[in-house]
Design an enzyme around this catalytic site. Structure first.
Site, PDB file in Angstrom:
ATOM      1  N   THR A  80       0.776  -1.109   0.224  1.00 23.88           N
ATOM      2  CA  THR A  80       0.033  -0.163  -0.041  1.00 23.88           C
ATOM      3  C   THR A  80       0.950   1.286  -0.023  1.00 23.88           C
ATOM      4  O   THR A  80       0.688   2.294  -0.707  1.00 23.88           O
ATOM      5  CB  THR A  80      -0.810   0.071   1.266  1.00 23.88           C
ATOM      6  OG1 THR A  80      -1.737  -1.039   1.142  1.00 23.88           O
ATOM      7  CG2 THR A  80      -1.715   1.273   1.296  1.00 23.88           C
ATOM      8  N   TYR A  98     -12.637  -3.964  -2.972  1.00 21.58           N
ATOM      9  CA  TYR A  98     -13.805  -3.593  -3.665  1.00 21.58           C
ATOM     10  C   TYR A  98     -14.997  -4.491  -3.703  1.00 21.58           C
ATOM     11  O   TYR A  98     -16.006  -4.415  -3.665  1.00 21.58           O
ATOM     12  CB  TYR A  98     -13.385  -2.619  -4.922  1.00 21.58           C
ATOM     13  CG  TYR A  98     -14.697  -2.143  -5.556  1.00 21.58           C
ATOM     14  CD1 TYR A  98     -15.369  -0.986  -5.169  1.00 21.58           C
ATOM     15  CD2 TYR A  98     -15.499  -2.683  -6.497  1.00 21.58           C
ATOM     16  CE1 TYR A  98     -16.241  -0.206  -5.856  1.00 21.58           C
ATOM     17  CE2 TYR A  98     -16.569  -2.337  -7.165  1.00 21.58           C
ATOM     18  CZ  TYR A  98     -16.848  -1.207  -6.795  1.00 21.58           C
ATOM     19  OH  TYR A  98     -17.992  -0.407  -7.476  1.00 21.58           O
ATOM     20  N   TYR A 148      -2.829 -10.232   4.056  1.00 20.95           N
ATOM     21  CA  TYR A 148      -2.574  -8.953   4.585  1.00 20.95           C
ATOM     22  C   TYR A 148      -4.219  -8.603   4.857  1.00 20.95           C
ATOM     23  O   TYR A 148      -4.848  -8.410   3.951  1.00 20.95           O
ATOM     24  CB  TYR A 148      -1.950  -7.809   3.670  1.00 20.95           C
ATOM     25  CG  TYR A 148      -2.073  -6.470   3.770  1.00 20.95           C
ATOM     26  CD1 TYR A 148      -2.239  -5.991   5.158  1.00 20.95           C
ATOM     27  CD2 TYR A 148      -1.704  -5.755   2.913  1.00 20.95           C
ATOM     28  CE1 TYR A 148      -2.310  -4.670   5.518  1.00 20.95           C
ATOM     29  CE2 TYR A 148      -1.724  -4.223   3.145  1.00 20.95           C
ATOM     30  CZ  TYR A 148      -1.779  -3.768   4.266  1.00 20.95           C
ATOM     31  OH  TYR A 148      -1.803  -2.420   4.607  1.00 20.95           O
ATOM     32  N   ARG A 197      -9.294  -0.435   4.313  1.00 19.09           N
ATOM     33  CA  ARG A 197      -8.827   0.081   3.063  1.00 19.09           C
ATOM     34  C   ARG A 197      -9.700  -0.856   2.129  1.00 19.09           C
ATOM     35  O   ARG A 197      -9.873  -0.374   0.722  1.00 19.09           O
ATOM     36  CB  ARG A 197      -7.550  -0.020   2.728  1.00 19.09           C
ATOM     37  CG  ARG A 197      -6.599   0.908   3.525  1.00 19.09           C
ATOM     38  CD  ARG A 197      -5.286   1.200   3.039  1.00 19.09           C
ATOM     39  NE  ARG A 197      -5.214   2.029   1.876  1.00 19.09           N
ATOM     40  CZ  ARG A 197      -4.481   3.128   1.680  1.00 19.09           C
ATOM     41  NH1 ARG A 197      -3.880   3.572   2.698  1.00 19.09           N
ATOM     42  NH2 ARG A 197      -4.318   3.768   0.410  1.00 19.09           N
ATOM     43  N   LYS A 220      -0.394  -9.986   8.288  1.00 17.98           N
ATOM     44  CA  LYS A 220      -0.249  -8.660   8.513  1.00 17.98           C
ATOM     45  C   LYS A 220      -1.600  -8.164   9.020  1.00 17.98           C
ATOM     46  O   LYS A 220      -2.685  -8.059   8.383  1.00 17.98           O
ATOM     47  CB  LYS A 220       0.403  -7.774   7.382  1.00 17.98           C
ATOM     48  CG  LYS A 220       0.641  -6.421   7.652  1.00 17.98           C
ATOM     49  CD  LYS A 220       0.832  -5.597   6.557  1.00 17.98           C
ATOM     50  CE  LYS A 220       0.906  -4.072   7.011  1.00 17.98           C
ATOM     51  NZ  LYS A 220       1.504  -3.156   5.748  1.00 17.98           N
ATOM     52  N   ILE A 258       5.291  -4.846   9.912  1.00 15.66           N
ATOM     53  CA  ILE A 258       5.546  -4.207   8.614  1.00 15.66           C
ATOM     54  C   ILE A 258       5.101  -2.824   8.503  1.00 15.66           C
ATOM     55  O   ILE A 258       3.879  -2.456   8.799  1.00 15.66           O
ATOM     56  CB  ILE A 258       4.826  -5.135   7.496  1.00 15.66           C
ATOM     57  CG1 ILE A 258       5.399  -6.668   7.364  1.00 15.66           C
ATOM     58  CG2 ILE A 258       4.756  -4.408   6.128  1.00 15.66           C
ATOM     59  CD1 ILE A 258       4.307  -7.418   6.476  1.00 15.66           C
TER      60      ILE A 258
END
Length: 296
Positions: free
Chosen positions: A46, A109, A135, A140, A164, A206
């Site tokens: 990201t 999405y 992740y 997001r 993560k 991370i």
């Protein structure tokens, strides 16, 4: 065996003024991170603006990072996508490039079901031999890997080794560690709660913060692992105002601004990301100075 333990930097992708990738600057950043003690380079995540890189650029940047790291630290490539076929393609390219592991974000999405997540990660894992870190950043992506789902993948798919965790929920992370008997490689995806997550078994972070203070993030993780909890806590709490400033606008807007304020000249952001507002930029600069970071 874990891909890495300690501080992995979610490194920015530097750009020239025309918004082309600046490979010379990327080499400088990788070299500086390694000199400062960073334990792994996480490329095109990201923070690396992966969503606005072309497929070709994505693979090129991974190859460059592997070349620049020269096997001194692991290179973990971000290869997730909202399309499983694209994620597989990026993962295969990263494997060919010599990456040491993959960081695969949940599909964004389209809001996959938990069954869809199991299929997505399983298909990626079957296409490559590299170890995979899932992740989970629902803020997001609009998609949350439930602890039961992550545990199922970890137990049933050999090369899915870690996660993560960026939900911000210690309760969710704790449940996952319970369901995996503490064996999954858990990495904090939130710079503000690295030490609390290490207290329940995380083996590192991370980190966005590590872009601007790599030695401190490494030292914090190393201190915790060595049993020096007071030192780890001290470093974690000292950074809180800086971390808040680094997330005062959507990542990676503030961290690129911070690096430019340091004189590292990482260049602009790609649209639709925009430059930081003057008000927030001033607050960021103040937080950096108070933290002890020298500005250019």
């Amino acid at each position: 065996m874990a891909i890495f333990k300690g501080a992995g930097v979610a490194i920015v992708t530097p750009m020239k003024e025309n918004e082309e990738v600046n490979y010379d600057k990327l080499e400088e950043l990788v070299e500086w991170q390694i000199e400062q003690g960073t334990d792994a380079i996480v490329i095109v995540g990201t923070t690396g603006e992966s969503s606005t890189l072309t497929t070709e650029e994505h693979s090129d940047v991974i190859r460059a990072a592997v070349r620049f790291a020269k096997h001194r630290v692991p290179v973990i490539a971000g290869t997730g996508s909202n399309c499983t076929r694209e994620a597989i393609h990026l993962s295969e390219e990263a494997e060919k490039a010599g990456a040491d592991g993959l960081l695969a974000v949940t599909p964004y999405y389209n809001k996959a079901t938990q069954g869809g997540l199991i299929r997505y990660y399983t298909e990626i894992a079957e296409a490559v031999k590299l170890p995979i870190i899932m992740y989970n950043v629902p803020g997001r992506t609009g998609c949350n890997i439930l602890p039961e789902t992550a545990a199922t993948l970890f137990k049933n798919v050999e090369n899915i080794v870690g996660i993560k965790e960026a939900t911000g929920s210690l309760a969710q992370a704790s449940r996952l560690m319970y369901l995996t008997d503490g064996k999954i490689d858990l990495y904090s995806g939130e710079d503000g709660i690295v030490v609390p997550l290490m207290a329940i078994g995380a083996i590192g972070v991370i980190s966005v913060w590590s872009n601007v203070a790599p030695a401190d993030v490494h030292d914090m993780c190393a201190a915790f692992s060595a049993g020096d909890l007071l030192r780890a806590r001290e470093l974690q709490l000292k950074a809180q105002p800086l971390v808040d400033a680094l997330f005062s606008e959507v990542n990676p807007i503030p961290v690129k601004k911070a690096l430019n304020l340091m004189g590292l000249e990482v260049g602009p952001l790609r649209s639709p990301l925009t430059e930081m507002t003057p008000e927030n930029a001033a607050k960021l600069a103040e937080a950096m100075k108070n933290y002890g970071i020298k500005l250019a």
